[in-house]
Design an enzyme around this catalytic site. Structure first.
Site, PDB file in Angstrom:
ATOM      1  N   ASP A  79      42.693  27.827  33.320  1.00  0.00           N
ATOM      2  CA  ASP A  79      43.436  27.072  34.184  1.00  0.00           C
ATOM      3  C   ASP A  79      44.767  27.097  33.908  1.00  0.00           C
ATOM      4  OD1 ASP A  79      43.498  24.702  36.201  1.00  0.00           O
ATOM      5  OD2 ASP A  79      44.280  23.690  34.602  1.00  0.00           O
ATOM      6  N   GLU A  82      44.138  31.560  36.630  1.00  0.00           N
ATOM      7  CA  GLU A  82      44.639  30.786  37.538  1.00  0.00           C
ATOM      8  C   GLU A  82      46.062  30.410  37.449  1.00  0.00           C
ATOM      9  OE1 GLU A  82      45.372  26.977  39.612  1.00  0.00           O
ATOM     10  OE2 GLU A  82      45.472  26.892  37.407  1.00  0.00           O
TER      11      GLU A  82
HETATM   12  C1  GLC Z   1      45.108  23.664  38.240  1.00  0.00           C
HETATM   13  C2  GLC Z   1      44.078  23.173  38.871  1.00  0.00           C
HETATM   14  C3  GLC Z   1      44.362  21.791  39.469  1.00  0.00           C
HETATM   15  C4  GLC Z   1      44.890  20.782  38.294  1.00  0.00           C
HETATM   16  C5  GLC Z   1      45.831  21.643  37.614  1.00  0.00           C
HETATM   17  C6  GLC Z   1      46.186  20.687  36.322  1.00  0.00           C
HETATM   18  O1  GLC Z   1      45.937  24.056  38.960  1.00  0.00           O
HETATM   19  O2  GLC Z   1      43.468  23.980  39.762  1.00  0.00           O
HETATM   20  O3  GLC Z   1      43.418  21.180  40.398  1.00  0.00           O
HETATM   21  O4  GLC Z   1      45.693  19.809  39.044  1.00  0.00           O
HETATM   22  O5  GLC Z   1      45.446  22.887  37.237  1.00  0.00           O
HETATM   23  O6  GLC Z   1      45.159  20.939  35.360  1.00  0.00           O
END
Ligand code: GLC
Length: 645
Positions: A281, A323
Site C-alpha cells: 500500500d 499500489e
Molecule cells: C491507499 C489505500 C487508501 C488509503 C491510503 C492510505 O491508497 O488504497 O484507501 O487511504 O493508502 O493508507
C-alpha cells in the site's frame, strides 16, 4: 553476481548463526540474492557504520522466516519456480472485498466461497483485515498490529485456513501490507509517545515546525479537506510527527535500517500465512527527502528492490502488487527494470487505464485514451497489470495534462468537465458521483461513486427511465469487457457484478461521514444475489454477462499477458480498438464508447489481418459477423471480441 566481500560477509553471518540445518533451496536462493541485497542495502544506508550489523540481523531474520515457512508453502514456491508466469494467465479473474461488508467476518466469508465459483472468480483480495483502532483506521489502512487479525473479523488461524481452502480449489489470496505508515496505536508509536528514543526514530519526529515547514513547501497533500498538512502535533512529546495521510497514520522512517528489517519481517510473516499476492500500500511514499514531493524517489525504488530480493529468498512464490496511484510514467517504474525484467513488483494497478476509461465514458471518445496509452512506457516482461474499473478508493485524474493538450483539449477545462460530469454537476450528465477532497481554490477534486452510479444506473432508476437503465447496463458491461481483454488480471469490486449503486448510509455513521469513499463501499445484498438466477432481472443480466466474459477469457490464450497488446487507431474516435495475440490465437477487441451506433471500417480489420472475406465471429456471443459497405456496425456501447471464424 559473485563478489568476494559479500561472500565473506555472508559466510561470517552464517557461521555465527551456527545452524547448519538451512536447507538447500534456501541456501541456493540466498547465495543467488545476497550480493544484490548487500549492495542495495549499502546504497540505502551509505553513511552508517553499523550497516554490516544490520545486514547480519537481516540475514538471520530471513533464515528464521524460512524455518517457519510451512512445508506446503515451500512446495508451492518450488512449483511456482517451475511456472513463474502463473499470474500472467488468462485464467485469472479477481475480486476485492471488505470481509465485514461481504459476509460479516472470516467465518462468514468461508461459507460464501462458492459465490466466487458462480462468477468465475479465482483470486480474492480481502481488504485490510489486520488489527486497527475501532475509529481512526482509514478502512483498515492504519494498522496497529501486523501479526494479528482484527478480532471482529476473526484470527490469523482463519486466514491460514482460508488460504488453504482457496489453494485446494485452485484459487489465490491477496492481502494488504500497509507499508508506509502505522496507526498511532501501533506498539512502536505508543513506545515513541512514552518517550522511548529508539521508537521515536521509527517515525519522523521534529522538535519544532522548522523542518516540517520546509517539507511542506514541496509536499503535496493527500487529504487536504479532512487531514490538511503532512505533520501532526503530538502533545505528550511537544513534537511534530510526519503523517502524510491522516493524523493517526504515522509515516515510518525507512531511513532507519531497523524499520526496514521490522517491516520486512512483517511482510515475511504474512507471506508465511499462505498469501499469494501482497498488495504493498502507498508504495510511492516510502522515502522522504527535503525539497522533494516525497513521492516516487529513487530510494523508494531501491527499498522495494531490496524487499523483493529478500522475499525471493524466503517466499519466492509470493508476489507483490504495487499500489502506486501516480502519473503513468511513474507507475511503470514500480515494476522495476533489471535489464528488461522485473526486480520490484510483479503486478501494478493500472490506474491510468481506469481513469481514462471514466474519461472516455464522459467524453464518449477515445482521444485522450489513445494518446495516453500509446505513450505509456512499456513494462518489463514477466509483469502484468491489475485492470480495474472501480475500487474502494476515489478516482483521481492522474493522466498527464500534456496528453490532454495533444488530444485537443484545454487541459484544465477538460479536468473541470470530467469532474463536473462524473459528479453530476452538469445537468445532462447521467453520472451520480461526488467530489472527493475538493480544493475550493482551484476547483480540483477526485471523484467518489460506485461503478453503477457513475455509469448512470442510479439516475436512471430514480427517473424510472427504462432506456437510460438499458444504456447504464451497457456501460457497465462495456467497461468490464475492456478490463477482461486488455491484458492483465481483471479485478472486480464487490457489488459491481450486481450493479450496486451508491450507499449513502455512511452519512449517518459518525466514524465514516467525513469520508465519502464509503458511498462506494456498499454492504453485500444477499437478497439481491438471489436475482442472479432470475432471468430478466438487472442482476441476472450483469452477473451472467460478466460470468460469461470470464469463461470466454479463460478460453482465449491471446488474453494472457505477454506484452502482446497492440492499440489500433481505427480512424473512428468513438471506438477503442486493440489487438491481442499469442501464437496463432488472435483477437481484435472493439468497444463503442458512444451512445450512438458506430462503424468499424473494413480496411481496419483487413489491415490487422482479420480477413472479412474469410469470415469473422464474435468470441463473446459466438455470432458470425458481417460487414456492410460502412463496415462493421456496433450498437451504442456494444463491444466485440473479434476472431477469424
Ligand atoms: C491507499 C489505500 C487508501 C488509503 C491510503 C492510505 O491508497 O488504497 O484507501 O487511504 O493508502 O493508507
Amino acid at each position: 553476481m559473485y563478489n568476494p566481500t559479500s561472500k565473506r560477509l555472508l559466510s561470517d553471518i552464517l557461521n555465527k548463526r551456527g545452524k547448519a540445518s538451512l536447507d538447500r533451496d534456501f541456501m541456493i536462493r540466498l547465495s543467488a540474492n545476497f550480493h544484490t541485497i548487500f549492495s542495495y542495502f549499502h546504497q540505502l544506508y551509505p553513511l552508517r557504520d553499523d550497516v554490516w550489523d544490520h545486514l547480519g540481523t537481516l540475514v538471520n531474520r530471513l533464515a528464521d522466516a524460512y524455518e517457519k515457512r510451512p512445508v506446503a508453502l515451500r512446495k508451492m514456491d518450488r512449483d511456482r519456480e517451475l511456472a513463474p508466469d502463473w499470474f500472467l494467465s488468462e485464467k485469472l479473474a479477481g475480486m476485492m472485498l471488505y470481509v465485514d461488508r461481504f459476509a460479516n467476518d472470516l467465518q462468514g466469508f468461508q461459507k460464501k466461497i462458492p459465490y466466487f465459483d458462480k462468477l468465475g472468480i479465482n483470486l480474492i483480495h480481502l481488504m485490510p483485515l489486520l488489527k486497527c483502532p475501532k475509529e481512526n483506521n482509514d478502512g483498515g489502512y492504519a494498522v496497529s498490529n501486523y501479526r494479528e487479525v482484527n478480532p471482529e473479523l476473526g484470527s490469523m488461524d482463519d486466514i491460514r485456513k482460508i488460504a488453504k481452502i482457496l489453494h485446494q480449489q485452485g484459487k489465490y489470496l491477496m492481502l494488504d501490507l500497509a507499508i508506509n505508515h502505522t496507526s498511532n496505536e501501533h506498539e512502536w508509536a505508543q513506545k515513541a509517545i512514552a518517550g522511548e528514543r529508539e521508537y521515536q526514530d521509527f517515525y519522523y519526529f521534529y522538535d519544532n515546525r522548522h523542518t516540517p515547514d520546509q517539507f511542506e513547501q514541496s509536499m503535496p497533500q493527500v487529504f487536504p479537506e479532512t487531514a490538511p498538512g503532512n505533520f501532526t502535533y503530538v502533545p505528550e512529546l511537544n513534537k511534530w510527527v510526519m503523517s502524510v495521510f491522516h493524523d493517526y497514520q504515522w509515516d515510518l522512517n525507512f531511513s532507519n535500517p531497523k524499520v526496514f528489517i521490522e517491516m520486512l519481517d512483517n511482510l515475511l510473516f504474512l507471506a508465511n500465512q499462505g498469501v499469494d499476492i501482497l498488495r504493498l500500500d502507498a508504495l510511492a511514499f516510502t522515502w522522504k527527502k527535503l525539497g522533494t514531493s516525497c513521492q516516487n524517489l529513487d530510494e523508494a525504488h531501491l527499498l522495494l528492490q531490496t524487499l523483493k530480493a529478500c522475499a525471493q529468498v524466503v517466499a519466492p512464490g509470493t508476489i507483490f502488487l504495487a499500489e502506486a496511484i501516480v502519473a503513468p510514467h511513474e507507475i511503470v517504474k514500480y515494476f522495476g527494470d533489471n535489464q528488461g525484467f522485473s526486480n520490484e513488483c510483479d503486478l501494478a494497478y493500472n490506474a491510468t487505464l481506469m481513469t481514462l476509461l471514466w474519461e472516455s465514458i464522459a467524453t464518449k471518445n477515445n482521444r485522450l485514451l489513445h494518446i495516453s496509452l500509446s505513450n505509456v512506457p512499456g513494462k518489463p516482461l514477466g509483469t502484468t497489470w491489475l485492470n480495474y474499473v472501480r475500487c474502494h478508493d476515489d478516482i483521481g485524474l492522474g493522466y498527464e495534462d500534456y496528453h490532454a493538450t495533444l488530444a485537443g483539449y484545454d487541459a484544465s477545462g477538460h479536468r473541470r468537465f470530467i469532474i463536473d460530469f462524473l459528479t453530476g454537476a452538469i445537468d445532462w450528465s447521467f453520472a451520480s458521483g461526488r467530489p472527493f477532497m475538493e480544493d475550493k481554490k482551484n476547483g480540483d477534486a477526485r471523484i467518489s461513486g460506485s461503478l453503477a452510479s457513475l455509469a448512470g444506473l442510479e439516475k436512471a432508476l430514480r427517473n424510472q427511465d427504462e432506456y437510460a437503465q438499458e444504456l447504464a447496463f451497457k456501460r457497465i458491461i462495456l467497461l468490464h469487457a475492456i478490463i477482461m481483454a486488455f491484458g492483465g488480471i481483471p479485478l472486480l469490486y464487490m457489488g459491481d457484478e450486481l450493479g450496486l449503486i451508491n450507499d449513502y448510509s455512511y452519512e449517518q455513521d459518525k466514524k465514516k461521514a467525513h469520508d465519502n469513499r464509503w458511498m462506494h463501499r456498499p454492504k453485500m445484498d444477499w437478497d439481491l444475489v438471489k436475482n442472479v438466477d432470475v432471468k430478466g432481472t438487472l442482476e441476472y443480466n450483469i452477473f451472467q454477462s460478466i460470468s460469461k466474459m470470464i469463461t470466454v477469457r479463460r478460453q482465449s490464450p491471446e488474453f494472457r499477458d505477454a506484452n502482446n497488446l497492440h492499440i489500433v487507431d481505427s480512424g473512428n474516435q468513438h471506438l477503442f480498438v486493440f489487438v491481442r495475440y499469442w501464437g496463432k490465437h488472435r483477437s481484435m477487441a472493439v468497444f463503442n464508447l458512444n451512445d450512438h451506433r458506430e462503424f468499424l471500417h473494413v480496411d481496419v480489420l483487413n489491415q490487422q489481418n482479420f480477413i472479412v472475406q474469410s469470415g469473422l465471429k464474435d468470441k463473446y456471443t459466438g455470432a458470425a459477423l458481417s460487414c456492410d459497405w460502412h463496415g462493421l456496425e456496433l450498437a451504442p456501447y456494444q463491444f466485440y471480441w473479434i476472431t477469424q471464424a
